[in-house]
Design a protein around this motif. Sequence first.
Motif, PDB file in Angstrom:
ATOM      1  N   TYR B  92     -25.776   9.682   1.309  1.00 12.48           N
ATOM      2  CA  TYR B  92     -26.405   8.363   1.278  1.00 12.48           C
ATOM      3  C   TYR B  92     -27.845   8.473   0.798  1.00 12.48           C
ATOM      4  N   SER B  93     -28.378   7.300   0.424  1.00 12.66           N
ATOM      5  CA  SER B  93     -29.794   7.202   0.064  1.00 12.66           C
ATOM      6  C   SER B  93     -30.523   6.529   1.209  1.00 12.66           C
ATOM      7  N   GLU B  96     -35.654   2.948   0.872  1.00  9.00           N
ATOM      8  CA  GLU B  96     -36.868   3.337   0.177  1.00  9.00           C
ATOM      9  C   GLU B  96     -38.106   2.784   0.867  1.00  9.00           C
ATOM     10  N   SER B 152     -40.942   5.369 -11.145  1.00  6.47           N
ATOM     11  CA  SER B 152     -39.920   6.153 -10.456  1.00  6.47           C
ATOM     12  C   SER B 152     -39.360   7.192 -11.419  1.00  6.47           C
TER      13      SER B 152
END
Lengths: 57, 170
Positions: B92-93, B96, B152
């Motif tokens: 998973y991420s 942010e 990014s």
Amino acid sequence: MNYFHVDLWTPDTTALPKVFKIKLVDFGAGGTFGGGDDVEHELTFDASTTPALATGS
Amino acid sequence: MDIWTPDSTDFPKAFKIKLVDFGADGAYSGGDDVEHELSFTAASTPPLATESWVSLDIPLSDFTGLTTRAHLAQMVISSDLSTVFIDNIFFYSAAELVPTTAAPTPTESPADVISLYSNAYGNVTVDTWSAVWDMADVSDLLIAGNDTKKYSNLVFAGLNSLPAPSMRRR
């Protein structure tokens, strides 16, 4: 002009040896890239410079 | 990954996870495979435990030998715990992080400034915030109502302003 300013913020770790670098390039009298009259300089900022790089601030 | 074992987890009993990326060719071997194995014991964080669910939440960056991840193809678990129950195996991420407050408003007099990007000043034209030759992505967003650039996947970014605003005029 004798100063350059930028504000930056990162979510990433800034622990050494992580760096953030800024290079300024002047295209010289020719006003275009190349031509033998371009000059440049790059500065490196990290957790040990002033001000220190920091995470989340 | 969550694991549960009825067995003793006394040190040096270990539970290991190896991730393997098959590299650009997407197939086993071929010289571009990379892998890294991590070992978890009663001395690691969180510690292995008997008859208790242990939740392993591992930054992929801990797999330091896994220098590519685009062709992750194989996971190898190994252990001297002979019985292990496993659930919730996923990647998973993490949500942010973004700044919650705007960058400070600069206080220099507009008469003394050539600004490329600031809500506090009139800005000169910038031709590109991410040149075709750079390695970065850029997007615009609002942070606490203040226009902000987000870079990014940043390796290096080229910001071009042509013709160059004369820095000599002031």
